[in-house]
Write an enzyme that holds these catalytic residues in place. Structure first.
Site, PDB file in Angstrom:
ATOM      1  CG  HIS A  48      -2.093   1.061   1.486  1.00  0.00           C
ATOM      2  ND1 HIS A  48      -3.234   0.721   1.560  1.00  0.00           N
ATOM      3  CD2 HIS A  48      -1.562   2.578   0.662  1.00  0.00           C
ATOM      4  CE1 HIS A  48      -3.485   1.928   1.498  1.00  0.00           C
ATOM      5  NE2 HIS A  48      -2.753   2.820   1.622  1.00  0.00           N
ATOM      6  CG  HIS A 103      -0.905   6.966  -1.384  1.00  0.00           C
ATOM      7  ND1 HIS A 103      -2.073   6.890  -1.901  1.00  0.00           N
ATOM      8  CD2 HIS A 103      -1.262   7.147  -0.496  1.00  0.00           C
ATOM      9  CE1 HIS A 103      -3.150   6.744  -1.703  1.00  0.00           C
ATOM     10  NE2 HIS A 103      -2.444   5.935  -0.398  1.00  0.00           N
ATOM     11  NE  ARG A 142       0.787  12.655  -2.912  1.00  0.00           N
ATOM     12  CZ  ARG A 142      -0.704  11.557  -1.904  1.00  0.00           C
ATOM     13  NH1 ARG A 142      -1.687  11.048  -2.255  1.00  0.00           N
ATOM     14  NH2 ARG A 142      -0.195  12.510  -0.718  1.00  0.00           N
ATOM     15  CG  ASN A 188      -5.525   8.184  -3.548  1.00  0.00           C
ATOM     16  OD1 ASN A 188      -5.191   7.312  -3.710  1.00  0.00           O
ATOM     17  ND2 ASN A 188      -5.731   9.129  -2.629  1.00  0.00           N
ATOM     18  CE  LYS A 208      -7.539   2.289  -0.560  1.00  0.00           C
ATOM     19  NZ  LYS A 208      -6.628   2.210  -0.550  1.00  0.00           N
ATOM     20  CG  HIS A 240      -9.900   4.445   3.568  1.00  0.00           C
ATOM     21  ND1 HIS A 240      -8.504   5.467   3.394  1.00  0.00           N
ATOM     22  CD2 HIS A 240     -10.419   5.115   4.588  1.00  0.00           C
ATOM     23  CE1 HIS A 240      -8.491   5.581   4.597  1.00  0.00           C
ATOM     24  NE2 HIS A 240      -9.812   6.032   5.442  1.00  0.00           N
ATOM     25  CG  HIS A 298      -4.678   2.470   5.867  1.00  0.00           C
ATOM     26  ND1 HIS A 298      -6.313   2.518   6.703  1.00  0.00           N
ATOM     27  CD2 HIS A 298      -5.106   2.638   4.335  1.00  0.00           C
ATOM     28  CE1 HIS A 298      -7.089   3.090   5.430  1.00  0.00           C
ATOM     29  NE2 HIS A 298      -5.988   3.326   4.909  1.00  0.00           N
ATOM     30  CG  ASP A 314      -1.874   5.362   4.113  1.00  0.00           C
ATOM     31  OD1 ASP A 314      -1.396   5.277   2.403  1.00  0.00           O
ATOM     32  OD2 ASP A 314      -2.708   5.090   4.584  1.00  0.00           O
ATOM     33  CB  ALA A 328      -4.993  13.313   6.443  1.00  0.00           C
TER      34      ALA A 328
END
Length: 348
Positions: free
Chosen positions: A17, A19, A21, A45, A103, A140, A178, A251, A267
């Protein structure tokens, strides 16, 4: 797994997991993940969510193009489930070998989740198809009802959504992402069906007091939010148990320094720079270094039905200070625990 009090050698880990970008920001942080993780589940996302196989392939190509020379890293892609995702789009996943999961973001739950699902029951035809395909659903797990206390949103989601979902789809592969509470850890450990959970280094290392030590500390703000000390201890127990349902998912979620420190801060905790060292320190302090390999390197591939990595990596016990910030496109990102000491170091 050779190990001593001063070093440990394990199978190369994966991050289930993360991110990354996009664009220049991605190019800055991608090497931090790729330096030690062989593969990673890439979150979809982005500002324009990754909702189709075509978009996922294009994003994967951008990741590979940004990878520094001589670094070997495999991005495992995901699709963002929306109110408009079609069964046909899921069926198209069969023709790809790089999309490994879908997801589920409840709409409004976290960063760039506005396109998420507003009514999960209306998405049941897609979940039926995923169950047939053995395609994992990554959840999530937080309700978005503003009347629910932020520290209770994970447990309320588990009771109101996840437990009924498992009952309706007993063979659907679900990753409770998470997890942050004692109740979530107990649920994953005990519940029937193909259920697993990722656990982040920051939820293992810190409790909610860390948000307020010496004042508000925005770089410790994440969703799901840090919880109580009893929850942290329960997560450590789960992560270090060796139980195959728990595995590494950092995460790691970078934001520009100014986006974290403004009036309404974003966040997400940035940990890709030192996540593996965090995990080693946590397992060492718990007297469970022997279980580090299962958590970081074996349990995830087992759940995703992928081969275990062949390469070995070594961490050494060595004090070092986490940098105050690192480049992030045309700005900087502040790693969690910036300016503080860690006691383990990945041996490049």
């Amino acid at each position: 797994m050779p190990q001593s009090a001063q070093s440990i050698t394990i199978t190369q880990p994966d991050d289930w997991h993360v991110h990354l970008r996009d664009g220049a920001a991605m190019k800055s942080v991608l090497p931090h993940t790729a330096r030690c993780f062989s593969r990673a589940i890439i979150m979809p996302n982005l500002l324009t969510p990754i909702t189709t196989v075509e978009q996922a392939q294009a994003y994967r190509n951008r990741i590979l193009a940004a990878l520094p020379e001589k670094m070997h890293f495999e991005p495992l892609m995901t699709l963002y489930l929306t109110d408009n995702t079609s069964v046909k789009e899921l069926q198209d996943v069969k023709s790809s070998d790089f999309i490994k999961a879908v997801k589920l973001y409840p709409a409004g739950a976290t960063t760039n989740s506005d396109a998420g699902v507003t009514n999960l029951r209306k998405r049941y035809p897609l979940l039926e198809e995923m169950q047939k395909m053995e395609l994992p659903l990554l959840v999530h797990g937080e309700v978005t009802d503003p009347d629910v206390d932020i520290f209770d949103r994970e447990n309320v989601y588990m009771d109101k959504v996840l437990i009924p979902l498992r009952k309706d789809f007993p063979e659907l592969k679900i990753v409770f992402e998470h997890i942050t509470t004692k109740e979530a850890a107990e649920y994953v450990a005990s519940h029937e069906g193909p259920t697993a959970a990722t656990i982040t280094p920051h939820h293992l290392m810190f409790n909610r007091n860390s948000l307020f030590q010496g004042g508000i500390r925005p770089h410790y703000y994440c969703l799901p939010i840090l919880k109580e000390e009893d929850d942290r201890k329960a997560l450590i127990k789960a992560a270090t148990s060796g139980y195959k349902r728990f595995f590494c998912g950092t995460d790691s979620a970078p934001h520009p320094k100014e986006a974290k420190e403004r009036m309404v801060g974003s966040a997400g905790c940035y940990s890709a720079l030192h996540a593996l060292e965090f995990y080693a320190q946590i397992f060492d302090e718990a007297g469970k270094l022997a279980q580090l390999e299962s958590f970081t390197s074996l349990n995830g591939p087992n759940f995703y039905q992928l081969p275990v990595n062949k390469k070995k990596i070594t961490l050494i016990k060595k004090d070092w200070i986490v940098p105050e910030n690192v480049p992030f496109g045309d700005t900087v990102v502040v790693p969690i625990h910036a300016g503080e000491k860690l006691s383990w170091k990945f041996l490049d």
